[in-house]
Every structure is written in structure tokens, then in C-alpha cells.
Design an enzyme around this catalytic site. Sequence first.
Site, PDB file in Angstrom:
ATOM      1  N   ASP A   1      46.040  57.191  47.220  1.00 45.29           N
ATOM      2  CA  ASP A   1      45.578  58.704  46.759  1.00 45.29           C
ATOM      3  C   ASP A   1      46.445  59.268  45.778  1.00 45.29           C
ATOM      4  OD1 ASP A   1      43.629  58.146  48.807  1.00 45.29           O
ATOM      5  OD2 ASP A   1      44.474  59.952  50.260  1.00 45.29           O
TER       6      ASP A   1
ATOM      7  N   PHE B   1      45.724  58.207  42.434  1.00 45.39           N
ATOM      8  CA  PHE B   1      44.548  58.981  42.135  1.00 45.39           C
ATOM      9  C   PHE B   1      44.685  60.258  41.521  1.00 45.39           C
ATOM     10  CE2 PHE B   1      40.357  61.286  42.821  1.00 45.39           C
ATOM     11  CZ  PHE B   1      39.672  60.474  42.045  1.00 45.39           C
TER      12      PHE B   1
ATOM     13  N   SER C   1       6.357  65.921  51.798  1.00 44.79           N
ATOM     14  CA  SER C   1       6.667  65.898  53.112  1.00 44.79           C
ATOM     15  C   SER C   1       6.527  64.431  53.606  1.00 44.79           C
ATOM     16  CB  SER C   1       6.646  66.769  54.222  1.00 44.79           C
ATOM     17  OG  SER C   1       5.282  66.701  54.218  1.00 44.79           O
ATOM     18  N   LEU C   2       6.669  64.034  55.049  1.00 44.02           N
ATOM     19  CA  LEU C   2       6.382  62.575  55.590  1.00 44.02           C
ATOM     20  C   LEU C   2       5.484  63.035  56.408  1.00 44.02           C
ATOM     21  CD1 LEU C   2       9.551  60.459  55.512  1.00 44.02           C
ATOM     22  CD2 LEU C   2       7.412  59.951  54.270  1.00 44.02           C
TER      23      LEU C   2
ATOM     24  N   GLU D   1      14.004  52.344  57.058  1.00 41.76           N
ATOM     25  CA  GLU D   1      14.953  53.144  56.532  1.00 41.76           C
ATOM     26  C   GLU D   1      15.305  54.090  57.631  1.00 41.76           C
ATOM     27  OE1 GLU D   1      14.342  55.197  53.047  1.00 41.76           O
ATOM     28  OE2 GLU D   1      13.798  53.459  51.981  1.00 41.76           O
TER      29      GLU D   1
ATOM     30  N   LYS E   1      16.069  57.803  59.014  1.00 42.16           N
ATOM     31  CA  LYS E   1      15.514  59.047  58.694  1.00 42.16           C
ATOM     32  C   LYS E   1      17.011  59.935  58.698  1.00 42.16           C
ATOM     33  CE  LYS E   1      12.000  62.448  59.134  1.00 42.16           C
ATOM     34  NZ  LYS E   1      12.821  63.521  58.885  1.00 42.16           N
TER      35      LYS E   1
ATOM     36  N   ASP F   1      19.168  63.168  58.739  1.00 40.89           N
ATOM     37  CA  ASP F   1      18.782  64.355  59.070  1.00 40.89           C
ATOM     38  C   ASP F   1      19.743  65.609  58.382  1.00 40.89           C
ATOM     39  OD1 ASP F   1      17.519  66.551  60.439  1.00 40.89           O
ATOM     40  OD2 ASP F   1      18.783  66.222  62.366  1.00 40.89           O
TER      41      ASP F   1
ATOM     42  N   GLU G   1      19.110  62.720  50.716  1.00 41.66           N
ATOM     43  CA  GLU G   1      19.376  63.736  51.618  1.00 41.66           C
ATOM     44  C   GLU G   1      20.961  64.098  51.413  1.00 41.66           C
ATOM     45  OE1 GLU G   1      16.562  63.977  53.183  1.00 41.66           O
ATOM     46  OE2 GLU G   1      17.073  65.305  55.006  1.00 41.66           O
TER      47      GLU G   1
ATOM     48  N   TYR H   1      17.355  57.858  48.735  1.00 40.45           N
ATOM     49  CA  TYR H   1      16.340  56.864  49.222  1.00 40.45           C
ATOM     50  C   TYR H   1      15.010  56.844  48.480  1.00 40.45           C
ATOM     51  CZ  TYR H   1      15.382  61.375  51.672  1.00 40.45           C
ATOM     52  OH  TYR H   1      15.184  62.737  51.694  1.00 40.45           O
TER      53      TYR H   1
ATOM     54  N   LYS I   1       9.987  59.354  64.497  1.00 44.04           N
ATOM     55  CA  LYS I   1      11.001  60.044  65.143  1.00 44.04           C
ATOM     56  C   LYS I   1      11.637  59.754  66.643  1.00 44.04           C
ATOM     57  CE  LYS I   1      10.686  64.464  63.749  1.00 44.04           C
ATOM     58  NZ  LYS I   1      11.482  65.535  62.813  1.00 44.04           N
TER      59      LYS I   1
ATOM     60  N   CYS J   1      17.094  98.128  76.050  1.00 37.26           N
ATOM     61  CA  CYS J   1      17.426  97.378  75.165  1.00 37.26           C
ATOM     62  C   CYS J   1      19.058  97.552  74.915  1.00 37.26           C
ATOM     63  CB  CYS J   1      17.335  98.095  73.612  1.00 37.26           C
ATOM     64  SG  CYS J   1      17.812  97.427  72.073  1.00 37.26           S
TER      65      CYS J   1
ATOM     66  N   CYS K   1      20.465  99.504  71.937  1.00 38.67           N
ATOM     67  CA  CYS K   1      20.497 100.973  71.660  1.00 38.67           C
ATOM     68  C   CYS K   1      19.791 101.522  72.878  1.00 38.67           C
ATOM     69  CB  CYS K   1      19.453 101.231  70.660  1.00 38.67           C
ATOM     70  SG  CYS K   1      17.733 100.780  71.130  1.00 38.67           S
TER      71      CYS K   1
ATOM     72  N   CYS L   1      11.790  96.333  72.009  1.00 36.45           N
ATOM     73  CA  CYS L   1      12.665  97.590  71.937  1.00 36.45           C
ATOM     74  C   CYS L   1      11.679  98.746  70.808  1.00 36.45           C
ATOM     75  CB  CYS L   1      13.710  97.590  71.497  1.00 36.45           C
ATOM     76  SG  CYS L   1      14.701  99.066  71.125  1.00 36.45           S
TER      77      CYS L   1
ATOM     78  N   CYS M   1      17.352 101.463  66.168  1.00 35.63           N
ATOM     79  CA  CYS M   1      17.951 100.349  66.776  1.00 35.63           C
ATOM     80  C   CYS M   1      18.335  99.513  65.598  1.00 35.63           C
ATOM     81  CB  CYS M   1      16.800  99.521  67.572  1.00 35.63           C
ATOM     82  SG  CYS M   1      17.515  98.139  68.286  1.00 35.63           S
TER      83      CYS M   1
HETATM   84  S1  IVH Z   1      11.030  59.463  51.921  1.00 33.60           S
HETATM   85  C1  IVH Z   1       7.747  60.688  49.622  1.00 33.60           C
HETATM   86  N1  IVH Z   1      13.153  58.659  53.324  1.00 33.60           N
HETATM   87  O1  IVH Z   1      12.297  63.679  55.618  1.00 33.60           O
HETATM   88  C2  IVH Z   1       8.430  60.447  50.775  1.00 33.60           C
HETATM   89  N2  IVH Z   1      12.657  60.911  53.384  1.00 33.60           N
HETATM   90  O2  IVH Z   1      10.106  64.575  56.710  1.00 33.60           O
HETATM   91  C3  IVH Z   1       9.747  61.221  50.343  1.00 33.60           C
HETATM   92  N3  IVH Z   1      14.152  62.186  54.981  1.00 33.60           N
HETATM   93  O3  IVH Z   1      11.649  65.639  53.021  1.00 33.60           O
HETATM   94  C4  IVH Z   1      10.644  61.149  51.484  1.00 33.60           C
HETATM   95  N4  IVH Z   1      15.398  60.280  55.471  1.00 33.60           N
HETATM   96  O4  IVH Z   1      14.088  65.189  53.562  1.00 33.60           O
HETATM   97  C5  IVH Z   1      12.250  59.532  52.744  1.00 33.60           C
HETATM   98  N5  IVH Z   1      14.738  57.593  54.198  1.00 33.60           N
HETATM   99  C6  IVH Z   1      14.036  58.865  53.955  1.00 33.60           C
HETATM  100  C7  IVH Z   1      14.411  59.857  54.587  1.00 33.60           C
HETATM  101  C8  IVH Z   1      13.517  61.019  54.186  1.00 33.60           C
HETATM  102  C9  IVH Z   1      15.125  61.768  55.402  1.00 33.60           C
HETATM  103  C10 IVH Z   1      13.527  63.262  55.003  1.00 33.60           C
HETATM  104  C11 IVH Z   1      13.314  63.870  53.441  1.00 33.60           C
HETATM  105  C12 IVH Z   1      11.847  64.302  53.602  1.00 33.60           C
HETATM  106  C13 IVH Z   1      11.696  64.559  55.046  1.00 33.60           C
HETATM  107  C14 IVH Z   1      10.243  64.249  55.355  1.00 33.60           C
END
Ligand code: IVH
Length: 708
Positions: free
Chosen positions: A30, A33, A79-80, A108, A110, A112, A168, A220, A307, A401, A404, A419, A425
Amino acid sequence: MVRKQIEELRHRLEYHNFKYYVENKPEISDFEFDILMRELQDLESAHPELADPNSPTMRVGCDLTSEFQTIEHRFPMLSLGNTYSLDELHEFIDRIEKEEGPTEFVCELKFDGTAISLTYEHGQLLRAVTRGDGSQGDDVTANVRTIRTVPLKLQGSGWPDYFEIRGEILMPYSSFDRLNTEREAAGEPLLANPRNAAAGTLKQQSSAVVARRGLDCTLYQLAGNDLPFSNHWEALTHARNWGFKISEHTRICHNRAEIDAFIAHWDEARRSLPFPTDGVVIKVNDFAARRRIGFTAKAPKWAVAYKFKAEQALTKLESIDFQVGRTGAITPVANLAPVLLAGTTVRRATLHNAEQMAQLDIRPNDMVYVEKGGEIIPKITGVELSLRPADSRPFTYITHCPECNTELVRYEGEAKHYCPNQSGCRPQIIGRIIHFIRRKALNIDGLGEETIELLYANGLVHDISDLYDLQAEQLAPLPRLGEKSAENIIRSIRASREIPFRRVLFGLGIRFVGETTAKYLADHFRSLDAVMHASREELVEADEVGDKIADAILEYFADAENLRIINRLREAGLQFEEQAREQTSSTLAGKSFVISGKFANHSREELKELIELHGGRNLAAVSGNVDYLVAGENMGPAKLKKAEKLGITIITEEEFSAMLEDSTTVSFTDTPSQQNEVSDLLSEHIPDPAIQAEEPSKPETPIQGSLF
Ligand code: IVH
């Protein structure tokens, strides 16, 4: 000469940074660095003309406050689909294999945290944008630069000139615990979990604060038009060589058994990971197969998230607080003896309402089960009766309340107490202002909950209309503001005068009028005056408006105080009318339409808007002046009969769409989303930022072009 020296130092520092933070294999101490870093800092300050935003010295951040610009995602952030059931996961695998034959899946973790999209141009970090609503997000580049695992310049070769990589931003448990310990010592509210903490940190005004918080970033998914790979595994392997942190736990699985084994392993093993995970993501590996499998409007069909079940913990109920939301709704919140649950310490949990408490028969000093489900806020799922003290007595709900002291009321059919003291309030007053300035409403930047509290405490704002009287000179002397922020706030308030009517209507905070309902009301009535003067019968004619919402609207406009505020907003110049969209074609010029019934693909208001956009006219009733009746499901038989008698052409929704086919297409992406309404409710009921977080709303943009 100096330029070369600087470049070499930057290169060396970036390399050692990668070795230390990404690979966990430092090659220098360190101390060494720090010496290199100091050397570079000195050279850079002596030669400001050689500054570079991607220099390793930038990783410490700076104290200038940043305003986040909204950036449109070039590729929507999807989203997934997710499931808690192994059976459903197996159905997913079977469906893919039925279509594609034996398939390679990439499994992979997931992660959080909070999603991020990084853009690289010519091997340099250009931009980092949050997911936002999936089609646009906030530019948080300055903050992301401080995250040591994000490469500012790529290593190796072969990266496309322009590409995006998604992943993420995570807050490891160690950083999270340290942060909460500091906050506790400073008497600040604690952060509920690492996910909220990561999201909140990313939105910090000062990147120097972000730099200290110890965020991490795992990537990812690559996105780009011409990625030089044929599958995901290959893409990830290259990305790792370019310097990105790619999870080492990712595996290729060939069948159900291998996938099940991966899940079973991580369901247990995740407890020893240093960062939070909430499941496993299973993705088809091959890009050509992905293209064949395709997307729904919101998510790829070639991937799914499994999940993990929520973990439970048993702990003692110490006391119950009652929070007052902006609509006056009371939410009981349990204070618990701190307990470790899914990697974080839980101290609070929602109890929802009196009924829920009665159902649980929860009593002072009970031992209770807490669970963190898909929800953000932990909840109490049961009481351990065997541990209940013999002398325990049922809990009596509050009658007044806590803020208030006004007597609480209960509205018919509602589980919550309210309330009714709207204008006196404090949390209601402040909550309404905070709702009004939200991004989805008037989008007033620079004002957070604390500043609003401050403005209120200093007598500067008492309701939303007071915002428009604020002067920069009044704000600048307040703690933590200063001239620059004050001016930014005033500028943002001024700019909010241009925010479309539908969002103003949402911002008023009428009970049950969420973002979607506000849009329907604005589409239907076109102006605030029309909404204000509408009768109950007229209100329910708007899409999605039922008796409950109509009553809430009538009640809102019957209140003299609300009318006074509205008048002041009108004087301030806010948009009280829905602007007609610019006409896109004249395909329907000279033609008149009546819309009746329910439709599969459009709401009535959308159809009406399409008619206007294409130069046609909407008429309310069937008469000799009407050319077309667009007939949906459940339309009145009398209307149909009359139209037939008058010789009006009766067409279906599809036939109507076909009429527009030749003209420029206008698509409605703003479909009603329950998700939004749910998160509105959440933020309404739990105003405490410590246990509140906004779930990222699902993207509503249809898929354009190919993604991966
Ligand atoms: S792939 C088109 N891979 O989960 C697919 N998402 O519920 C894009 N997430 O918005 C997502 N780990 O924020 C992917 N290994 C992973 C992930 C992942 C976490 C999150 C991501 C996404 C959300 C969907």
C-alpha cells in the site's frame, strides 16, 4: 517528457489497482502504491493542461456537488422474469430445449445491488448510467469512477470501439456495516440493507463521499451492436481480460441436474459470500439461440432468475412506532432487538396496519419471526407463542396521531387509520412536498427530504405552492446549501413550470391518483379545470377511474385549502392543460370517429390520441356526422344498432390500426403498470428513508434492435 511520465504513472497505478481490487493479488505494498499516487498527483497539479477524467487520481472523487443528467439508454435495460419455484425453472429449461435442442446455459449469481450500465469508447470509460426506468437513467459517471473495480481504461486488446457493459454496483457487507456504525454514532438514520445503501450512495452529490463508501462493481452482460463474440461465456471471458470484475462463480451448465446442483450449492454457500445475492440467473449461452428465442416487452425470454427463499429470524419486539405518510395514512413499524438476517442487521419491520397486527395478535415483548421476501422492507410473519410471557396483554392500537395528536379516522373499506389533519400535521405537509418534487412528478432537483425539512422549519415553505416564491438569497444561508446549490434549486423550480400537466396532476398527491391514473385523467379531461369540475359520473368515465378514485378526487377538490394552493400554482405558471401532441400525419383528415367499448391493445384514450395525431376528429356520440365507429368489447348494443341504422362504418381495433399503417407509427409505451402503483404506495406509507427504497420500476420500452 512530463506527458510520458504522467502516462506511465497512470498506467502503473491502474495496473496495481486491478491487481489489488479485482484480482486480489497485490504486487506492491500500500505504501508503494501511495507513493506512486502522490507522485502522479503532484505532476498533475503542476500540469493542469494534462488532466484526464479517467486518471487514477480521480478515484478519490471530489467535493463538488454533481447534478445528475438524464441519459437515454442506447439499449434498454431490461428486467428478468423471475421465479421462486424449481418446477417453473424446469419448465423454462424444457421450453428452451424443446425449441433449441440440447442447450448450454450460463448460471450466474444474482447480485443484489443496483444495476449500472457502463459505456466504453476507445477503451476508456465514457459514461456510467443507472437503470432508471429502463429506457433512461441518471448519469453517475463521476461517482462510478471512484469505484476501484471499475476499469477507467481497458487492458489487453480486442474490445469494440464502442460498447456497453452492464452489471451491479454492490455494497459489500463489510462496507455496509462500517457505514451503519458511523451513521449510528452520528445519530443518523440507519440504512436498511446493502442494496439500498448502494443505490443511495450512487446518488450522492459528492463523489468524495462515494469514494469512501467502499462500493464494488461486478459485470455480467455486454450490450452492443456488433459484439465480436458468438456466446455469453466468451464475452465474459474477454471482458475479464479487459480488466472488468466478472464473477468467478459463473458456470456453464448443460442440463437440469447441473443447474439444480448450482442452485442448491449457492442457496447455502451464499451465506459466506462477502456481498448480498438473492438468487441465481440462468441464461442461454449462445447468442444466435438468444436471437431466435427473443424478448417479451420487458425481459429476455432466454434468461430467468431463480430467487432464493427468504430467510427467517426470530427476535424480540421491543416497541412499535407509528409513522404518518403524506396522505395521513398511519403505518405501524416494529422496533426489534437487532437480528442478523440474510447478511444484514434488521432493527425494524413493517406491521402494515391495525388489522394485520390484530391478525398476528402481536403483543409487547413477543418473540416474532421476521422475513425479508422480495420486498424491500422486512416484515413480521408470525409470533412464537411458546415464548410469550404469561402476563402478556393484547396490544391496543393508537387512537390519536403520534405527530399532531388529532383523533385518527378510518375510511370505509380501508385497513389503515388516517390522521385527517392534512394542513397541520408535519409529516403530511413535508411528505406532500417531497412527493411533489419527485422525479416522476415535478422533478425538482437539489431538494431532498432534509432540505425540505429545513425549509419548513425555517418557515420558508408550508405547502407546494410556496416553492414558487422561494428566492436564492433565502436558500443560500441554510446549512449545507450555499449559493451554487441555491441557484440550482431555483433554476430547477423554474424549469418545473414546463412539466406536462399529467405529472403536475400526479404531483398534487391526490389519494389513489398514481402516475398511471394521472395520465388517464389528463388524457381524458385535458385540463385541471375539467378534472376539478367533473362530477362523479364524469370522473368514472376516464379509463381506470373507479368509484374509490373518483371519491378521492372529489374530496380533494372540495377542500378550500387545496383550492387555494391550486390557485397559487396557477399563478406560478404551472401547466394546467395537456398539450396536444404534434400531428404526425393527415391519414385520418376529414374523418370523424366514435370509440366505444374495451380494447385489447390500446386504451380508449390512446385510440383517441392516435386519431388526433393523424388528423382525425373524435366525437362523443353516434350521429350522422360520424364516419367510423371503432367497436371494442362490451360496447352498448344500442349504440351499435344506431350506428348500423345510420350506415356508419363499424371497424375493429385491428382495422383501425391498419388504417394507420402507412403513416408514421406512434407507439404507446406507457402501459399501465401496477409496479409503479405499488412503489408509490410504499413510499407513501413509509416515509422514513431508513426503511424505504424505491424498487427500480420495470422498463416499459419495447425492445428495439438486437441486444446481444
Ligand atoms: S442479466 C437482459 N445477470 O437483476 C438481462 N441481471 O431482475 C439483464 N441482476 O436488472 C440482466 N445479477 O440488476 C443479470 N447475473 C445477473 C444479475 C442480474 C443481478 C439484476 C439486474 C437486473 C435485475 C433483474
